[in-house]
Design a protein around this motif. Structure first.
Motif, PDB file in Angstrom:
ATOM      1  N   ASP A  81       0.841  -1.198   0.000  1.00 42.25           N
ATOM      2  CA  ASP A  81       0.000   0.000   0.000  1.00 42.25           C
ATOM      3  C   ASP A  81       0.879   1.254   0.000  1.00 42.25           C
ATOM      4  O   ASP A  81       0.638   2.196  -0.761  1.00 42.25           O
ATOM      5  N   THR A 103      -7.258   4.740  -2.524  1.00 43.29           N
ATOM      6  CA  THR A 103      -7.641   3.490  -1.876  1.00 43.29           C
ATOM      7  C   THR A 103      -9.164   3.418  -1.849  1.00 43.29           C
ATOM      8  O   THR A 103      -9.817   4.305  -1.305  1.00 43.29           O
ATOM      9  N   ALA A 106      -9.367  -0.423   1.865  1.00 42.64           N
ATOM     10  CA  ALA A 106      -8.072  -0.612   2.527  1.00 42.64           C
ATOM     11  C   ALA A 106      -7.851  -2.099   2.797  1.00 42.64           C
ATOM     12  O   ALA A 106      -8.810  -2.880   2.841  1.00 42.64           O
ATOM     13  N   ALA A 123      -7.309  -5.864  -1.034  1.00 39.12           N
ATOM     14  CA  ALA A 123      -7.509  -4.411  -1.076  1.00 39.12           C
ATOM     15  C   ALA A 123      -7.869  -4.027  -2.505  1.00 39.12           C
ATOM     16  O   ALA A 123      -7.599  -4.776  -3.447  1.00 39.12           O
TER      17      ALA A 123
END
Length: 145
Positions: A81, A103, A106, A123
């Motif tokens: 991420d 995003t 998440a 995600a």
């Protein structure tokens, strides 16, 4: 004939970006692999739209897998991420110009019913990348004329 503008493969660009940033992690794109490495990330384009003539906004879903624990899978997801959001700041996602990374979902625990012994976190992201014109006589990108 009008110049063709073909959307870039955003899922593969995410794969390339993460593979370069995390060389010890197996990074794949497209269909789910049959076997998994100790640490792996699989990217799949699950939607999106063309925002304007030169910007593709792709929805890309990622599955982070780790063989040892859920905590290790979560750590892998957090690291990836961070690398994805760094792509926005750097302006490059793999070989593509990156305008934005958002995003959508998440990283969250997402047990794999087919492979319950593999710990999985998933995600989803929206990545806005520049599309490249394609030359009529070759499948590669060509410069504007």
């Amino acid at each position: 004939m009008a110049e063709l503008i073909v959307a870039a493969d955003a899922a593969d660009a995410v794969r390339l970006h993460l593979a370069a940033a995390m060389p010890d992690v197996e990074c794949t794109a497209g269909t789910t692999p049959a076997r998994f490495a100790e640490r792996s990330i699989n990217t799949v384009r699950t939607g999106g739209y063309q925002r304007d003539l030169v910007t593709d906004v792709a929805t890309v879903s990622l599955d982070y897998r780790h063989m040892s624990s859920e905590a290790a899978a979560e750590e892998l997801a957090r690291l990836a991420d961070a690398h994805l959001h760094a792509a926005e700041r750097d302006g490059a996602l793999g070989p593509l110009i990156c305008h934005e990374v958002t995003t959508l979902a998440a990283p969250y625990l997402n047990p794999d019913p087919v492979n319950p012994s593999v710990h999985r976190v998933s995600a989803s992201y929206q990545v806005a990348v520049r599309v490249a014109p394609v030359c009529e006589d070759t499948p590669r990108a060509c410069p504007r004329r």
